[in-house]
Design a protein around this motif. Structure first.
Motif, PDB file in Angstrom:
ATOM      1  N   MET A   1       0.869   2.024  -3.640  1.00  0.00           N
ATOM      2  CA  MET A   1       1.293   0.812  -4.292  1.00  0.00           C
ATOM      3  C   MET A   1       2.691   0.413  -3.802  1.00  0.00           C
ATOM      4  O   MET A   1       2.997  -0.764  -3.696  1.00  0.00           O
ATOM      5  N   GLU A   2       3.504   1.421  -3.497  1.00  0.00           N
ATOM      6  CA  GLU A   2       4.825   1.100  -2.974  1.00  0.00           C
ATOM      7  C   GLU A   2       4.740   0.405  -1.618  1.00  0.00           C
ATOM      8  O   GLU A   2       5.567  -0.450  -1.305  1.00  0.00           O
ATOM      9  N   THR A   3       3.724   0.744  -0.813  1.00  0.00           N
ATOM     10  CA  THR A   3       3.512   0.042   0.457  1.00  0.00           C
ATOM     11  C   THR A   3       3.180  -1.415   0.200  1.00  0.00           C
ATOM     12  O   THR A   3       3.669  -2.304   0.902  1.00  0.00           O
ATOM     13  N   VAL A   4       2.364  -1.699  -0.807  1.00  0.00           N
ATOM     14  CA  VAL A   4       2.040  -3.081  -1.172  1.00  0.00           C
ATOM     15  C   VAL A   4       3.309  -3.817  -1.589  1.00  0.00           C
ATOM     16  O   VAL A   4       3.560  -4.947  -1.151  1.00  0.00           O
ATOM     17  N   LEU A   5       4.107  -3.200  -2.437  1.00  0.00           N
ATOM     18  CA  LEU A   5       5.338  -3.844  -2.895  1.00  0.00           C
ATOM     19  C   LEU A   5       6.250  -4.179  -1.718  1.00  0.00           C
ATOM     20  O   LEU A   5       6.842  -5.252  -1.656  1.00  0.00           O
ATOM     21  N   HIS A   6       6.331  -3.266  -0.756  1.00  0.00           N
ATOM     22  CA  HIS A   6       7.186  -3.492   0.404  1.00  0.00           C
ATOM     23  C   HIS A   6       6.599  -4.562   1.338  1.00  0.00           C
ATOM     24  O   HIS A   6       7.284  -5.509   1.719  1.00  0.00           O
ATOM     25  N   ASN A   7       5.333  -4.399   1.716  1.00  0.00           N
ATOM     26  CA  ASN A   7       4.725  -5.301   2.703  1.00  0.00           C
ATOM     27  C   ASN A   7       4.415  -6.691   2.162  1.00  0.00           C
ATOM     28  O   ASN A   7       4.554  -7.674   2.881  1.00  0.00           O
ATOM     29  N   LYS A   8       3.977  -6.774   0.925  1.00  0.00           N
ATOM     30  CA  LYS A   8       3.564  -8.075   0.364  1.00  0.00           C
ATOM     31  C   LYS A   8       4.718  -8.818  -0.302  1.00  0.00           C
ATOM     32  O   LYS A   8       4.806 -10.036  -0.206  1.00  0.00           O
ATOM     33  N   TYR A   9       5.599  -8.084  -0.961  1.00  0.00           N
ATOM     34  CA  TYR A   9       6.648  -8.729  -1.754  1.00  0.00           C
ATOM     35  C   TYR A   9       8.068  -8.481  -1.230  1.00  0.00           C
ATOM     36  O   TYR A   9       9.029  -9.039  -1.760  1.00  0.00           O
ATOM     37  N   GLY A  10       8.205  -7.618  -0.227  1.00  0.00           N
ATOM     38  CA  GLY A  10       9.507  -7.387   0.378  1.00  0.00           C
ATOM     39  C   GLY A  10      10.489  -6.596  -0.467  1.00  0.00           C
ATOM     40  O   GLY A  10      11.699  -6.742  -0.321  1.00  0.00           O
ATOM     41  N   ILE A  11       9.969  -5.759  -1.368  1.00  0.00           N
ATOM     42  CA  ILE A  11      10.863  -4.925  -2.183  1.00  0.00           C
ATOM     43  C   ILE A  11      10.486  -3.454  -2.020  1.00  0.00           C
ATOM     44  O   ILE A  11       9.361  -3.124  -1.658  1.00  0.00           O
ATOM     45  N   ASP A  12      11.431  -2.597  -2.294  1.00  0.00           N
ATOM     46  CA  ASP A  12      11.158  -1.168  -2.392  1.00  0.00           C
ATOM     47  C   ASP A  12      11.046  -0.865  -3.875  1.00  0.00           C
ATOM     48  O   ASP A  12      12.025  -0.979  -4.614  1.00  0.00           O
ATOM     49  N   TRP A  14       9.991   2.000  -5.665  1.00  0.00           N
ATOM     50  CA  TRP A  14      10.408   3.293  -6.208  1.00  0.00           C
ATOM     51  C   TRP A  14       9.818   3.506  -7.599  1.00  0.00           C
ATOM     52  O   TRP A  14      10.522   3.824  -8.556  1.00  0.00           O
ATOM     53  N   ILE A  15       8.525   3.335  -7.712  1.00  0.00           N
ATOM     54  CA  ILE A  15       7.822   3.390  -9.000  1.00  0.00           C
ATOM     55  C   ILE A  15       8.095   4.708  -9.714  1.00  0.00           C
ATOM     56  O   ILE A  15       7.958   5.779  -9.154  1.00  0.00           O
ATOM     57  N   CYS A  24       9.277  -4.630 -10.214  1.00  0.00           N
ATOM     58  CA  CYS A  24       8.197  -3.776  -9.727  1.00  0.00           C
ATOM     59  C   CYS A  24       6.916  -3.920 -10.551  1.00  0.00           C
ATOM     60  O   CYS A  24       5.849  -4.209 -10.028  1.00  0.00           O
ATOM     61  N   ARG A  25       6.999  -3.732 -11.828  1.00  0.00           N
ATOM     62  CA  ARG A  25       5.793  -3.724 -12.670  1.00  0.00           C
ATOM     63  C   ARG A  25       5.173  -5.113 -12.790  1.00  0.00           C
ATOM     64  O   ARG A  25       3.953  -5.246 -12.835  1.00  0.00           O
ATOM     65  N   GLN A  26       5.997  -6.136 -12.807  1.00  0.00           N
ATOM     66  CA  GLN A  26       5.466  -7.497 -12.837  1.00  0.00           C
ATOM     67  C   GLN A  26       4.690  -7.800 -11.556  1.00  0.00           C
ATOM     68  O   GLN A  26       3.608  -8.370 -11.597  1.00  0.00           O
ATOM     69  N   LEU A  27       5.240  -7.397 -10.415  1.00  0.00           N
ATOM     70  CA  LEU A  27       4.575  -7.638  -9.142  1.00  0.00           C
ATOM     71  C   LEU A  27       3.304  -6.808  -9.000  1.00  0.00           C
ATOM     72  O   LEU A  27       2.308  -7.285  -8.438  1.00  0.00           O
ATOM     73  N   ILE A  28       3.301  -5.595  -9.513  1.00  0.00           N
ATOM     74  CA  ILE A  28       2.067  -4.804  -9.523  1.00  0.00           C
ATOM     75  C   ILE A  28       1.015  -5.530 -10.349  1.00  0.00           C
ATOM     76  O   ILE A  28      -0.147  -5.627  -9.945  1.00  0.00           O
TER      77      ILE A  28
END
Length: 117
Positions: A1-12, A14-15, A24-28
């Motif tokens: 899921m952290e890969t999704v956050l990085h690749n799709k939304y441009g954030i790290d 660190w869940i 993080c949780r909103q974007l998930i």
């Protein structure tokens, strides 16, 4: 899921750490809304609420709940979570209805299940 956050939304993301990104949780949740759907009785889309997220043995467990406006006779679940990023991704979906509970493995090739209840 952290890969999704990085690749799709441009954030790290660190869940589950003190460095967890504030969005993080909103974007998930947004990602899950795009990639995971439940329909009942062939037409009603169930709105799912993200109940909790737990990291257990390097896996992210996401608990969701939904309510139907009518008696459920048929359920369709479409799960494409992470299959856009990882070819061999396998997701475990556990469905609880009343006192019954059953698990299903879904992946890139088999991403939809249909159940008569």
């Amino acid at each position: 899921m952290e890969t999704v956050l990085h690749n799709k939304y441009g954030i790290d993301g660190w869940i589950g750490t003190p460095q967890e990104h504030k969005d993080c949780r909103q974007l998930i949740g947004e990602y899950l809304d795009e990639r995971f759907t439940v329909k009942i009785n062939h037409n009603e889309k169930v709105m799912l609420a993200k109940d909790s997220m737990v990291i257990h043995e390097d896996a992210l467990w996401i608990y969701m709940k939904g309510k139907a406006s009518q008696k459920i006779n048929f359920m369709e679940i479409n799960n494409r979570v992470l299959t856009d990023f990882f070819y061999t991704q396998t997701n475990l979906v556990i469905i609880s209805t009343g006192k019954q509970e059953k698990g299903y493995k879904l992946d890139r090739k088999k991403h939809k299940i249909e159940l008569s209840l």
